[in-house]
Enzyme design. Structure first.
Site, PDB file in Angstrom:
ATOM      1  CB  SER A  64     -65.490  19.993  10.384  1.00 43.67           C
ATOM      2  OG  SER A  64     -64.883  19.076  10.913  1.00 43.67           O
ATOM      3  CE  LYS A  67     -66.842  17.564  12.865  1.00 44.59           C
ATOM      4  NZ  LYS A  67     -65.593  17.968  13.468  1.00 44.59           N
ATOM      5  CE1 TYR A 192     -68.246  13.127  11.618  1.00 44.79           C
ATOM      6  CE2 TYR A 192     -66.174  11.830  10.495  1.00 44.79           C
ATOM      7  CZ  TYR A 192     -66.660  13.160  11.357  1.00 44.79           C
ATOM      8  OH  TYR A 192     -66.068  14.192  11.453  1.00 44.79           O
ATOM      9  CE1 TYR A 244     -62.899  22.002  13.151  1.00 37.55           C
ATOM     10  CE2 TYR A 244     -60.959  22.924  12.001  1.00 37.55           C
ATOM     11  CZ  TYR A 244     -62.115  22.234  11.929  1.00 37.55           C
ATOM     12  OH  TYR A 244     -62.410  21.676  10.704  1.00 37.55           O
ATOM     13  CB  VAL A 262     -59.669  19.188   7.159  1.00 32.61           C
ATOM     14  CG1 VAL A 262     -59.366  19.134   8.539  1.00 32.61           C
ATOM     15  CG2 VAL A 262     -60.526  17.998   6.767  1.00 32.61           C
TER      16      VAL A 262
HETATM   17  N1  GLN Z   1     -64.025  14.267   7.964  1.00 33.62           N
HETATM   18  C1  GLN Z   1     -62.980  14.887   8.953  1.00 33.62           C
HETATM   19  C2  GLN Z   1     -62.370  14.097  10.152  1.00 33.62           C
HETATM   20  O1  GLN Z   1     -63.348  13.626  10.864  1.00 33.62           O
HETATM   21  C3  GLN Z   1     -63.519  16.380   9.117  1.00 33.62           C
HETATM   22  C4  GLN Z   1     -62.687  16.871  10.378  1.00 33.62           C
HETATM   23  C5  GLN Z   1     -62.722  18.501   9.885  1.00 33.62           C
HETATM   24  O2  GLN Z   1     -62.947  19.061   8.776  1.00 33.62           O
HETATM   25  N2  GLN Z   1     -62.015  19.286  10.832  1.00 33.62           N
HETATM   26  O3  GLN Z   1     -61.347  14.104  10.401  1.00 33.62           O
END
Ligand code: GLN
Length: 308
Positions: A64, A67, A192, A244, A262
């Site tokens: 993430s 992003k 993605y 988050y 994550v």
């Molecule tokens: N690739 C992960 C997903 O889409 C990224 C989410 C994350 O890092 N929280 O679930």
């Protein structure tokens, strides 16, 4: 620039490391479940240079954290008005992969670019002839921000997520149904999952944070990588949504702009001061690095980094 191992920083790492036993590595992306639970490394860039602790040779994927890169690129491509027509600016209070608010809100527009629905929407906006070109543009921006030309995608992780991304697929179909996105969903998921699988180490991550802290300019060669305006938008999202549904608690306890993934990555940027890259793959129940958050909390206290 060389990153010098620091004994003082190592003490912080060793104090935070035991918390990793209380967390878990993620299992919904099979490749990430192979991470070493008690790994913990950190690097810190300031105008004095770079210091590190822990095993900084450990590489991990952005997940993430990517992003913020795609958000910056999309705004650069299309301007903020077009981007925020498609995605909102408000925290959700829900888990990062929740579909709930897409169903409850009218119009069905993702609330912010840091949750998966919002990030998929932003990735859909990236300009390029095809996925290859789009991914290359994302990679180029990461490389510039990290000051490392060798950064690339871990294809094993990308494939592992692509094959199991049923929740993200559902989000995409929902978004398509509500005309937030169009086009081929498998293509979008492919891009993605590749952006999420961009692989680096905590020194690279700290450098990205330092560029953000320096208004989007590479402090070492003066190159303008992002405009001040885009940097400010990205950094603000890090504060409001970067951790988050733990962003509020993190702002109170740590008080620095940060974005987690994550994989256990946490990118922090303290405006005008420093960039910090942390890697600790054991996660808490909100999906943030459990030992990484502890480490940042004690660093913030000790070095008085709280921006509020
Ligand atoms: N690739 C992960 C997903 O889409 C990224 C989410 C994350 O890092 N929280 O679930």
């Amino acid at each position: 620039m060389q990153c010098i191992p620091s004994d003082t920083l190592q003490e912080f790492v060793e104090k935070a490391r035991p918390f990793s036993r209380k967390g878990t590595v993620p299992h919904y992306i099979p490749a990430l479940a192979k991470a070493e639970q008690t790994d913990l490394s950190v690097a810190l860039y300031t105008k004095e240079g770079c210091v590190s602790a822990g095993d900084v040779s450990k590489r991990f994927t952005l997940q993430s954290v990517s992003k913020i890169i795609t958000l910056a690129l999309a705004i650069d491509d299309l301007g903020r008005t077009k981007v925020f027509e498609k995605v909102g600016m408000e925290p959700t209070g829900d888990p990062f992969n929740s579909i709930a608010k897409l169903e409850n809100q009218t119009p069905s527009k993702p609330l912010n670019p840091m949750i998966n629905a919002g990030a998929l929407t932003v990735t859909h906006l990236i300009q390029g002839m095809n996925n290859e070109e789009k991914l290359e543009r994302i990679l180029q921006l990461v490389r510039k921000m990290a000051n490392n030309d060798r950064i690339t995608v871990n294809e094993y992780v990308a494939k592992s997520e692509f094959e199991t991304a049923n929740l993200n697929r559902s989000l995409c179909y929902f978004l398509k149904e509500h005309k937030v996105i169009d086009g081929d969903i498998e293509e979008l998921l492919n891009l993605y999952t590749n952006q999420c699988a961009i692989e680096l180490n905590c020194i690279d991550l700290a450098h990205i944070g330092y560029v953000l802290a320096n208004d989007g300019i590479n402090p070492y060669n003066g190159e303008i990588i992002l405009s001040k305006d885009i940097t400010r938008i990205v950094t603000t999202f890090m504060v409001t949504c970067g951790m988050y549904n733990e962003s509020g608690e993190f702002a109170i306890k740590v008080g620095i702009p940060a974005k987690s993934g994550v994989s256990g990555a946490v990118l922090s940027s303290i405006p005008e001061k420093m960039g910090i890259g942390v890697y600790g793959p054991a996660l808490n129940e909100k999906g943030n690095s459990i030992a990484g958050v502890r480490l940042l909390q004690s660093l913030s206290n000790q070095l008085q980094l709280n921006i509020f």
